[in-house]
Design an enzyme around this catalytic site. Structure first.
Site, short mmCIF file in Angstrom:
data_model
loop_
_atom_site.label_atom_id
_atom_site.label_comp_id
_atom_site.label_asym_id
_atom_site.label_seq_id
_atom_site.Cartn_x
_atom_site.Cartn_y
_atom_site.Cartn_z
N SER A 91 46.04 40.52 30.26
CA SER A 91 45.18 39.58 31.00
C SER A 91 45.58 39.23 32.48
O SER A 91 44.92 38.72 33.16
CB SER A 91 45.35 38.23 30.20
OG SER A 91 46.55 37.74 29.90
N ASP A 383 47.27 28.25 33.75
CA ASP A 383 46.94 27.51 32.30
C ASP A 383 48.48 27.68 31.84
O ASP A 383 49.37 27.95 32.35
CB ASP A 383 46.12 28.25 31.54
CG ASP A 383 46.23 29.86 31.51
OD1 ASP A 383 47.47 30.18 31.56
OD2 ASP A 383 45.28 30.52 31.24
N HIS A 386 49.32 31.80 32.47
CA HIS A 386 48.98 32.56 33.56
C HIS A 386 49.42 31.79 34.86
O HIS A 386 49.02 30.75 35.10
CB HIS A 386 47.45 33.12 33.44
CG HIS A 386 46.98 33.80 32.28
ND1 HIS A 386 46.53 33.01 31.33
CD2 HIS A 386 47.28 34.98 31.95
CE1 HIS A 386 46.37 34.27 30.31
NE2 HIS A 386 46.79 35.06 30.53
#
Length: 409
Positions: A91, A383, A386
Protein backbone atom coordinates in the site's frame (compact mmCIF):
# COMPACT_ATOMS: atom_id res chain seq x y z
CA UNK A 1 -8.37 -10.69 -14.63
CA UNK A 2 -6.18 -13.54 -15.81
CA UNK A 3 -2.54 -13.61 -14.76
CA UNK A 4 -3.45 -15.87 -11.87
CA UNK A 5 -4.87 -13.01 -9.78
CA UNK A 6 -7.63 -14.35 -7.57
CA UNK A 7 -10.88 -12.43 -7.68
CA UNK A 8 -14.46 -13.09 -6.60
CA UNK A 9 -15.63 -14.26 -3.22
CA UNK A 10 -13.33 -13.99 -0.23
CA UNK A 11 -11.68 -17.08 1.18
CA UNK A 12 -12.11 -18.21 4.77
CA UNK A 13 -8.86 -16.40 5.53
CA UNK A 14 -10.18 -13.30 3.82
CA UNK A 15 -13.24 -13.39 6.07
CA UNK A 16 -10.91 -13.70 9.05
CA UNK A 17 -9.20 -10.54 7.90
CA UNK A 18 -12.56 -8.76 7.73
CA UNK A 19 -13.29 -9.95 11.26
CA UNK A 20 -10.03 -8.42 12.48
CA UNK A 21 -10.92 -5.10 10.83
CA UNK A 22 -14.33 -5.13 12.50
CA UNK A 23 -12.66 -5.71 15.86
CA UNK A 24 -10.26 -2.86 15.19
CA UNK A 25 -13.19 -0.61 14.27
CA UNK A 26 -14.82 -1.40 17.60
CA UNK A 27 -11.62 -0.47 19.41
CA UNK A 28 -11.21 2.72 17.39
CA UNK A 29 -14.75 3.96 17.95
CA UNK A 30 -14.42 3.32 21.67
CA UNK A 31 -11.44 5.68 21.98
CA UNK A 32 -12.10 9.26 22.93
CA UNK A 33 -11.97 11.62 19.98
CA UNK A 34 -9.88 14.68 19.25
CA UNK A 35 -10.66 18.14 17.96
CA UNK A 36 -11.16 17.59 14.26
CA UNK A 37 -11.57 19.55 11.08
CA UNK A 38 -13.17 18.23 7.91
CA UNK A 39 -11.99 20.88 5.49
CA UNK A 40 -9.04 20.51 3.13
CA UNK A 41 -5.59 21.55 4.27
CA UNK A 42 -3.19 23.55 2.17
CA UNK A 43 -0.11 21.37 1.80
CA UNK A 44 1.49 23.01 -1.20
CA UNK A 45 3.87 25.29 0.62
CA UNK A 46 4.41 23.09 3.66
CA UNK A 47 5.16 19.92 1.76
CA UNK A 48 7.63 21.72 -0.45
CA UNK A 49 9.52 23.44 2.38
CA UNK A 50 12.89 22.23 3.50
CA UNK A 51 13.12 21.07 7.10
CA UNK A 52 15.86 20.70 9.63
CA UNK A 53 17.57 17.33 9.27
CA UNK A 54 19.45 15.30 11.85
CA UNK A 55 23.21 15.62 12.09
CA UNK A 56 25.03 13.06 9.98
CA UNK A 57 27.19 10.53 11.77
CA UNK A 58 28.07 8.37 8.81
CA UNK A 59 26.92 7.38 5.34
CA UNK A 60 24.14 4.90 4.70
CA UNK A 61 24.15 3.17 8.06
CA UNK A 62 21.37 0.81 8.97
CA UNK A 63 20.49 1.54 12.61
CA UNK A 64 18.83 4.61 14.03
CA UNK A 65 22.02 5.57 15.86
CA UNK A 66 23.66 6.25 12.48
CA UNK A 67 21.80 8.71 10.33
CA UNK A 68 22.39 10.14 6.89
CA UNK A 69 21.84 13.81 6.20
CA UNK A 70 20.17 14.34 2.81
CA UNK A 71 22.00 16.56 0.39
CA UNK A 72 20.29 19.82 -0.71
CA UNK A 73 17.39 19.15 -3.04
CA UNK A 74 18.26 19.50 -6.70
CA UNK A 75 16.03 20.03 -9.69
CA UNK A 76 17.85 18.12 -12.39
CA UNK A 77 16.01 15.35 -14.16
CA UNK A 78 17.25 12.11 -15.63
CA UNK A 79 14.94 11.69 -18.59
CA UNK A 80 17.67 10.33 -20.88
CA UNK A 81 19.14 8.02 -18.29
CA UNK A 82 15.86 6.63 -16.95
CA UNK A 83 13.11 5.88 -19.48
CA UNK A 84 10.65 4.37 -16.98
CA UNK A 85 9.85 3.64 -13.33
CA UNK A 86 8.28 0.24 -12.66
CA UNK A 87 7.07 -0.54 -9.15
CA UNK A 88 6.07 -3.61 -7.12
CA UNK A 89 4.86 -3.88 -3.54
CA UNK A 90 2.20 -2.94 -1.03
CA UNK A 91 0.00 0.00 0.00
CA UNK A 92 2.92 2.40 0.40
CA UNK A 93 3.32 2.36 -3.40
CA UNK A 94 -0.16 1.28 -4.57
CA UNK A 95 -1.72 4.13 -6.61
CA UNK A 96 -5.02 2.30 -7.03
CA UNK A 97 -4.58 -1.28 -8.24
CA UNK A 98 -6.81 -2.48 -5.41
CA UNK A 99 -9.67 -0.45 -6.90
CA UNK A 100 -9.91 -3.10 -9.63
CA UNK A 101 -9.99 -6.23 -7.47
CA UNK A 102 -12.41 -7.74 -4.95
CA UNK A 103 -10.93 -6.81 -1.58
CA UNK A 104 -11.91 -4.58 1.32
CA UNK A 105 -8.35 -3.19 1.42
CA UNK A 106 -9.08 -0.01 -0.50
CA UNK A 107 -8.58 3.74 -0.27
CA UNK A 108 -10.79 5.04 -3.09
CA UNK A 109 -13.13 6.98 -0.82
CA UNK A 110 -12.87 10.14 1.35
CA UNK A 111 -11.04 11.26 3.34
CA UNK A 112 -8.27 9.56 1.31
CA UNK A 113 -7.17 12.03 -1.35
CA UNK A 114 -7.90 14.89 1.08
CA UNK A 115 -5.11 16.94 -0.49
CA UNK A 116 -4.77 15.20 -3.87
CA UNK A 117 -4.92 17.61 -6.80
CA UNK A 118 -7.22 20.57 -7.19
CA UNK A 119 -10.34 18.50 -6.65
CA UNK A 120 -9.08 16.64 -3.55
CA UNK A 121 -10.22 13.30 -4.92
CA UNK A 122 -9.56 9.80 -3.62
CA UNK A 123 -7.69 7.69 -6.18
CA UNK A 124 -6.91 4.52 -4.26
CA UNK A 125 -3.67 5.92 -2.86
CA UNK A 126 -3.42 5.20 0.87
CA UNK A 127 -2.54 8.79 1.67
CA UNK A 128 -3.92 12.31 1.81
CA UNK A 129 -2.03 13.14 -1.39
CA UNK A 130 0.83 11.84 -3.51
CA UNK A 131 2.78 8.71 -2.55
CA UNK A 132 6.55 7.97 -2.79
CA UNK A 133 6.52 6.64 -6.34
CA UNK A 134 4.80 9.79 -7.58
CA UNK A 135 7.63 11.88 -6.16
CA UNK A 136 10.28 9.53 -7.56
CA UNK A 137 8.71 9.59 -11.03
CA UNK A 138 8.70 13.38 -10.86
CA UNK A 139 12.35 13.55 -9.76
CA UNK A 140 13.32 11.24 -12.63
CA UNK A 141 11.65 13.65 -15.06
CA UNK A 142 9.09 11.08 -16.16
CA UNK A 143 5.70 12.35 -14.97
CA UNK A 144 4.00 13.79 -11.89
CA UNK A 145 1.99 10.69 -11.06
CA UNK A 146 2.86 7.01 -11.47
CA UNK A 147 -0.35 5.20 -12.50
CA UNK A 148 -1.70 1.84 -11.39
CA UNK A 149 -1.26 -0.91 -13.98
CA UNK A 150 -4.91 -1.86 -13.46
CA UNK A 151 -6.08 1.74 -13.79
CA UNK A 152 -9.55 1.77 -15.30
CA UNK A 153 -10.59 5.41 -15.69
CA UNK A 154 -9.03 6.91 -17.65
CA UNK A 155 -7.40 3.88 -19.23
CA UNK A 156 -3.62 3.72 -19.50
CA UNK A 157 -2.12 5.44 -22.53
CA UNK A 158 0.90 4.34 -24.54
CA UNK A 159 2.90 7.06 -22.78
CA UNK A 160 1.81 5.71 -19.39
CA UNK A 161 3.08 2.24 -20.26
CA UNK A 162 6.35 3.40 -21.79
CA UNK A 163 7.26 5.63 -18.83
CA UNK A 164 6.27 3.14 -16.15
CA UNK A 165 3.48 1.82 -13.95
CA UNK A 166 2.95 0.36 -10.50
CA UNK A 167 1.80 -3.22 -9.94
CA UNK A 168 1.63 -2.72 -6.15
CA UNK A 169 -1.35 -3.92 -4.14
CA UNK A 170 -2.23 -2.63 -0.68
CA UNK A 171 -2.16 -5.40 1.93
CA UNK A 172 0.27 -7.70 0.13
CA UNK A 173 3.67 -8.96 1.27
CA UNK A 174 6.58 -11.23 0.49
CA UNK A 175 4.94 -14.00 2.53
CA UNK A 176 2.38 -15.59 0.12
CA UNK A 177 -0.03 -16.02 3.03
CA UNK A 178 -0.26 -12.25 3.50
CA UNK A 179 -1.90 -11.64 0.11
CA UNK A 180 -4.26 -14.59 0.68
CA UNK A 181 -5.43 -13.22 4.03
CA UNK A 182 -6.25 -9.83 2.53
CA UNK A 183 -7.52 -11.11 -0.86
CA UNK A 184 -5.09 -8.87 -2.75
CA UNK A 185 -2.48 -9.28 -5.50
CA UNK A 186 0.47 -11.40 -4.43
CA UNK A 187 4.07 -10.52 -5.29
CA UNK A 188 4.14 -13.59 -7.53
CA UNK A 189 1.11 -12.32 -9.43
CA UNK A 190 2.67 -8.87 -9.70
CA UNK A 191 5.63 -10.50 -11.41
CA UNK A 192 3.24 -12.28 -13.80
CA UNK A 193 1.61 -8.95 -14.55
CA UNK A 194 5.06 -7.57 -15.32
CA UNK A 195 5.56 -10.23 -17.97
CA UNK A 196 2.23 -9.19 -19.49
CA UNK A 197 3.38 -5.56 -19.34
CA UNK A 198 6.56 -6.44 -21.23
CA UNK A 199 4.48 -8.01 -24.00
CA UNK A 200 2.35 -4.86 -24.23
CA UNK A 201 5.42 -2.62 -24.48
CA UNK A 202 6.91 -4.83 -27.18
CA UNK A 203 3.66 -4.72 -29.16
CA UNK A 204 3.33 -0.94 -28.79
CA UNK A 205 6.91 0.21 -29.32
CA UNK A 206 9.06 -2.74 -30.37
CA UNK A 207 11.95 -4.70 -28.92
CA UNK A 208 14.30 -1.72 -28.78
CA UNK A 209 11.95 0.25 -26.50
CA UNK A 210 11.48 -2.74 -24.22
CA UNK A 211 15.23 -3.32 -24.07
CA UNK A 212 15.74 0.34 -23.12
CA UNK A 213 13.24 0.08 -20.26
CA UNK A 214 14.76 -3.15 -18.96
CA UNK A 215 18.34 -1.92 -19.11
CA UNK A 216 17.93 1.69 -17.98
CA UNK A 217 14.60 1.84 -16.17
CA UNK A 218 14.35 1.91 -12.38
CA UNK A 219 12.55 -1.05 -10.79
CA UNK A 220 11.46 -0.30 -7.23
CA UNK A 221 10.18 -2.84 -4.68
CA UNK A 222 8.49 -2.02 -1.36
CA UNK A 223 6.96 -4.79 0.76
CA UNK A 224 7.27 -6.66 4.04
CA UNK A 225 5.50 -4.39 6.53
CA UNK A 226 2.14 -6.17 6.17
CA UNK A 227 3.85 -9.52 6.66
CA UNK A 228 5.09 -8.45 10.08
CA UNK A 229 2.22 -6.22 11.26
CA UNK A 230 -0.73 -8.22 9.94
CA UNK A 231 0.18 -11.83 9.19
CA UNK A 232 2.63 -12.41 12.03
CA UNK A 233 1.41 -10.21 14.88
CA UNK A 234 -2.24 -9.19 14.40
CA UNK A 235 -3.55 -12.42 12.88
CA UNK A 236 -0.94 -14.76 14.39
CA UNK A 237 -1.07 -16.75 11.16
CA UNK A 238 2.57 -17.83 11.51
CA UNK A 239 2.48 -18.45 15.25
CA UNK A 240 4.75 -21.48 15.01
CA UNK A 241 7.61 -19.28 13.76
CA UNK A 242 10.04 -17.53 16.08
CA UNK A 243 10.99 -13.96 15.25
CA UNK A 244 14.21 -15.12 13.64
CA UNK A 245 12.48 -17.88 11.69
CA UNK A 246 9.83 -15.55 10.33
CA UNK A 247 12.46 -13.00 9.33
CA UNK A 248 14.27 -15.78 7.46
CA UNK A 249 11.03 -16.79 5.73
CA UNK A 250 10.45 -13.22 4.54
CA UNK A 251 14.02 -12.85 3.31
CA UNK A 252 13.73 -16.14 1.42
CA UNK A 253 10.52 -15.12 -0.37
CA UNK A 254 11.87 -11.63 -1.05
CA UNK A 255 15.02 -13.12 -2.53
CA UNK A 256 12.99 -15.40 -4.80
CA UNK A 257 10.89 -12.46 -6.01
CA UNK A 258 13.95 -10.31 -6.71
CA UNK A 259 15.67 -13.17 -8.48
CA UNK A 260 12.60 -13.53 -10.69
CA UNK A 261 12.57 -9.81 -11.45
CA UNK A 262 16.25 -9.80 -12.39
CA UNK A 263 15.78 -12.94 -14.47
CA UNK A 264 12.97 -11.13 -16.31
CA UNK A 265 15.51 -8.57 -17.49
CA UNK A 266 15.48 -5.76 -14.91
CA UNK A 267 18.95 -4.24 -14.52
CA UNK A 268 18.46 -1.42 -12.00
CA UNK A 269 16.58 -2.60 -8.93
CA UNK A 270 15.95 -0.59 -5.75
CA UNK A 271 14.48 -2.30 -2.68
CA UNK A 272 12.97 -0.25 0.13
CA UNK A 273 14.07 -1.70 3.47
CA UNK A 274 11.70 -2.52 6.30
CA UNK A 275 10.73 0.54 8.37
CA UNK A 276 10.49 0.55 12.19
CA UNK A 277 7.00 -0.91 11.82
CA UNK A 278 6.55 -1.22 15.58
CA UNK A 279 6.40 2.57 15.87
CA UNK A 280 3.51 3.26 13.47
CA UNK A 281 0.36 4.41 15.32
CA UNK A 282 -1.70 1.23 14.87
CA UNK A 283 1.07 -1.03 16.14
CA UNK A 284 1.68 1.27 19.10
CA UNK A 285 -2.02 0.90 19.92
CA UNK A 286 -2.14 -2.87 19.46
CA UNK A 287 1.20 -3.88 20.96
CA UNK A 288 2.67 -0.89 22.78
CA UNK A 289 0.80 -1.20 26.09
CA UNK A 290 -1.05 1.58 27.89
CA UNK A 291 1.73 4.06 27.07
CA UNK A 292 1.52 3.19 23.35
CA UNK A 293 5.26 2.71 23.12
CA UNK A 294 6.93 1.29 20.02
CA UNK A 295 6.55 -2.48 19.78
CA UNK A 296 10.02 -3.96 20.24
CA UNK A 297 8.98 -7.29 18.71
CA UNK A 298 7.90 -5.69 15.44
CA UNK A 299 11.09 -3.69 15.20
CA UNK A 300 13.25 -6.68 16.09
CA UNK A 301 11.88 -8.66 13.14
CA UNK A 302 12.20 -5.62 10.87
CA UNK A 303 15.88 -5.26 11.69
CA UNK A 304 16.46 -8.98 11.20
CA UNK A 305 14.83 -8.79 7.78
CA UNK A 306 16.94 -5.79 6.83
CA UNK A 307 20.12 -7.60 7.83
CA UNK A 308 19.11 -10.66 5.83
CA UNK A 309 18.16 -8.54 2.83
CA UNK A 310 21.60 -6.96 2.84
CA UNK A 311 23.17 -10.40 2.42
CA UNK A 312 20.57 -11.38 -0.21
CA UNK A 313 21.29 -8.28 -2.28
CA UNK A 314 24.99 -9.12 -2.41
CA UNK A 315 24.17 -12.68 -3.53
CA UNK A 316 21.85 -11.41 -6.25
CA UNK A 317 24.47 -9.01 -7.58
CA UNK A 318 26.95 -11.85 -7.76
CA UNK A 319 24.46 -14.05 -9.61
CA UNK A 320 23.18 -11.41 -12.02
CA UNK A 321 26.37 -9.87 -13.34
CA UNK A 322 25.87 -6.40 -14.76
CA UNK A 323 22.75 -5.68 -12.72
CA UNK A 324 22.66 -2.89 -10.15
CA UNK A 325 20.76 -3.80 -6.99
CA UNK A 326 20.55 -1.48 -4.00
CA UNK A 327 18.85 -1.83 -0.62
CA UNK A 328 17.57 1.63 0.31
CA UNK A 329 17.83 1.63 4.10
CA UNK A 330 15.12 3.89 5.51
CA UNK A 331 14.92 2.34 8.99
CA UNK A 332 17.17 4.78 10.84
CA UNK A 333 15.99 7.88 9.03
CA UNK A 334 12.29 7.12 9.53
CA UNK A 335 12.91 6.15 13.14
CA UNK A 336 14.45 9.57 13.72
CA UNK A 337 11.43 11.23 12.09
CA UNK A 338 9.20 9.30 14.49
CA UNK A 339 11.26 10.06 17.59
CA UNK A 340 11.87 13.78 16.97
CA UNK A 341 9.23 14.95 14.51
CA UNK A 342 9.85 18.61 15.26
CA UNK A 343 13.20 18.33 13.47
CA UNK A 344 11.30 17.64 10.27
CA UNK A 345 8.50 20.15 10.65
CA UNK A 346 5.93 17.90 12.36
CA UNK A 347 4.15 18.16 15.70
CA UNK A 348 2.66 14.66 15.95
CA UNK A 349 4.20 11.27 15.11
CA UNK A 350 2.35 8.78 17.33
CA UNK A 351 -1.17 9.36 15.96
CA UNK A 352 -2.57 9.46 12.46
CA UNK A 353 -4.52 12.45 11.16
CA UNK A 354 -7.61 10.38 10.32
CA UNK A 355 -10.17 9.82 13.08
CA UNK A 356 -8.73 9.09 16.54
CA UNK A 357 -5.40 8.42 14.87
CA UNK A 358 -4.93 5.21 16.84
CA UNK A 359 -6.48 2.53 14.66
CA UNK A 360 -8.13 3.93 11.54
CA UNK A 361 -6.74 2.63 8.23
CA UNK A 362 -8.38 1.65 4.92
CA UNK A 363 -12.12 1.05 5.48
CA UNK A 364 -11.82 2.24 9.09
CA UNK A 365 -10.65 5.64 7.81
CA UNK A 366 -13.78 6.85 6.05
CA UNK A 367 -15.83 9.96 5.60
CA UNK A 368 -18.70 8.67 7.74
CA UNK A 369 -16.99 7.75 11.02
CA UNK A 370 -13.63 9.52 10.70
CA UNK A 371 -13.05 13.27 10.74
CA UNK A 372 -9.72 14.77 9.72
CA UNK A 373 -7.26 16.52 12.03
CA UNK A 374 -6.97 20.30 12.06
CA UNK A 375 -3.73 20.68 10.07
CA UNK A 376 -2.51 17.67 8.11
CA UNK A 377 0.96 19.18 7.73
CA UNK A 378 1.51 18.82 11.48
CA UNK A 379 1.23 15.03 11.20
CA UNK A 380 3.83 12.47 10.18
CA UNK A 381 1.06 9.90 9.63
CA UNK A 382 -2.10 10.29 7.59
CA UNK A 383 -3.89 7.21 8.97
CA UNK A 384 -2.71 4.77 11.62
CA UNK A 385 -0.36 3.04 9.18
CA UNK A 386 0.61 5.31 6.26
CA UNK A 387 2.62 8.55 6.32
CA UNK A 388 1.32 11.85 4.96
CA UNK A 389 2.28 13.32 1.59
CA UNK A 390 4.58 15.76 3.39
CA UNK A 391 6.39 12.90 5.16
CA UNK A 392 6.73 10.97 1.90
CA UNK A 393 8.25 13.98 0.15
CA UNK A 394 10.91 14.29 2.85
CA UNK A 395 11.61 10.53 2.80
CA UNK A 396 11.92 10.47 -1.00
CA UNK A 397 14.43 13.34 -0.88
CA UNK A 398 16.50 11.12 1.42
CA UNK A 399 16.38 7.94 -0.68
CA UNK A 400 16.86 9.80 -3.95
CA UNK A 401 19.94 11.71 -2.83
CA UNK A 402 21.55 8.81 -0.99
CA UNK A 403 20.58 5.77 -3.06
CA UNK A 404 18.77 6.39 -6.32
CA UNK A 405 21.35 8.77 -7.73
CA UNK A 406 23.94 6.04 -7.23
CA UNK A 407 21.70 3.56 -9.02
CA UNK A 408 21.14 5.70 -12.13
CA UNK A 409 24.46 7.53 -12.55
Amino acid sequence: MGMGVRRGTATMQGRSFIFVLVVLLAVATGVSGRTTYTGSSNTASASGARVTTPPATGKKQGHHDHLVKPKPQTKETNTKQVPALVVFGDSIVDPGNNNAIHTIIKANFPPYGHDFGADHRPTGRFCNGRIPTDFIASKLGLKQLLPAYLQQSPNLTTHDLLTGVSFASGGTGYDPLTAQLASVISMTDQLRMFHEYKAKVRALAGDAALSEILSKGVFAVCAGSDDVANTYFTMRARSSYSHADYASLIVSHAGAFLDGLLSAGAKRVAIISMPPIGCVPSQRTLSGGMARDCSSGHNEIAEMINAGMGTTVESLKAKHQGARVVLMDIYGYLFDMMMRPEGYGFKESTLGCCGTGMMEVSVLCNGVTSAVCGDVTDYLFWDSYHPTEKAYRILVDFVYDNYLKELID
